[in-house]
Design a protein around this motif. Structure first.
Motif, PDB file in Angstrom:
ATOM      1  N   THR A  61       2.787  -8.182   0.516  1.00 10.10           N
ATOM      2  CA  THR A  61       3.383  -6.867   0.748  1.00 10.10           C
ATOM      3  C   THR A  61       2.716  -6.115   1.887  1.00 10.10           C
ATOM      4  N   ASP A  62       1.467  -6.459   2.191  1.00 13.23           N
ATOM      5  CA  ASP A  62       0.745  -5.772   3.261  1.00 13.23           C
ATOM      6  C   ASP A  62      -0.250  -6.742   3.908  1.00 13.23           C
ATOM      7  N   ALA A  63       0.194  -7.377   4.986  1.00 13.87           N
ATOM      8  CA  ALA A  63      -0.639  -8.371   5.660  1.00 13.87           C
ATOM      9  C   ALA A  63      -1.915  -7.756   6.234  1.00 13.87           C
ATOM     10  N   ASN A  64      -1.828  -6.525   6.702  1.00 12.77           N
ATOM     11  CA  ASN A  64      -3.023  -5.871   7.251  1.00 12.77           C
ATOM     12  C   ASN A  64      -4.064  -5.632   6.161  1.00 12.77           C
ATOM     13  N   ARG A  65      -3.606  -5.236   4.987  1.00 10.70           N
ATOM     14  CA  ARG A  65      -4.536  -5.017   3.876  1.00 10.70           C
ATOM     15  C   ARG A  65      -5.158  -6.335   3.440  1.00 10.70           C
ATOM     16  N   TYR A 114      -4.574  -7.952  -7.171  1.00  7.46           N
ATOM     17  CA  TYR A 114      -3.609  -8.341  -6.140  1.00  7.46           C
ATOM     18  C   TYR A 114      -3.164  -7.186  -5.263  1.00  7.46           C
ATOM     19  N   ASP A 115      -2.923  -6.032  -5.865  1.00  5.89           N
ATOM     20  CA  ASP A 115      -2.443  -4.898  -5.071  1.00  5.89           C
ATOM     21  C   ASP A 115      -3.458  -4.480  -4.014  1.00  5.89           C
ATOM     22  N   ARG A 116      -4.747  -4.608  -4.337  1.00  6.31           N
ATOM     23  CA  ARG A 116      -5.791  -4.273  -3.368  1.00  6.31           C
ATOM     24  C   ARG A 116      -5.753  -5.213  -2.160  1.00  6.31           C
ATOM     25  N   PHE A 117      -5.268  -6.420  -2.371  1.00  8.02           N
ATOM     26  CA  PHE A 117      -5.182  -7.410  -1.303  1.00  8.02           C
ATOM     27  C   PHE A 117      -3.805  -7.438  -0.638  1.00  8.02           C
TER      28      PHE A 117
END
Length: 123
Positions: free
Chosen positions: A66-70, A106-109
């Motif tokens: 969901t967020d490649a930068n994160r 997972y959301d943190r990543f």
């Protein structure tokens, strides 16, 4: 940015020396392993593209990035090596290997586990 970026698919678990046609570690064919240092940048790019497609096929069944930068930032923060030649889906196996049996937020990543992951435990 993480240090010691590696520019070869090799992960140091080569099985071609034991006669495998495809390395169990990096998934390159034995001739690609043997001739890698002599490949042109274009030949290497073609191999990277094939490996990336393979990883995407597998990871896309279990996770949505969901967020490649994160994902990149957290992997850098955790000092996890990942191949910049791969798409973000290609980085996910490195995260899973590094986590071992530890739970991953997972959301943190920047990841969203898909229903296929329900009931699966990290190994």
């Amino acid at each position: 940015m993480a240090v010691n970026r590696i520019h070869t698919p090799c992960i140091g678990v080569c099985s071609t020396v034991f006669g495998d046609t495809v390395c169990r570690g990096c998934r390159r064919f034995s001739h690609e392993v043997v001739h890698w240092n002599g490949y042109t940048n274009e030949e290497k790019r073609i191999v990277w593209k094939r490996l990336n497609l393979l990883l995407c096929q597998v990871v896309d069944n279990y996770f949505q990035v969901t967020d490649a930068n994160r994902l990149a930032a957290e992997m850098d923060f955790q000092n996890l090596r990942y191949q910049t030649q791969l798409s973000p889906q290609g980085w996910v196996p490195e995260l899973l290997k590094a986590a071992g049996k530890q739970p991953i937020p997972y959301d943190r990543f920047g990841l969203h586990p898909l229903p296929a992951t329900r009931g699966l435990l990290p190994r």
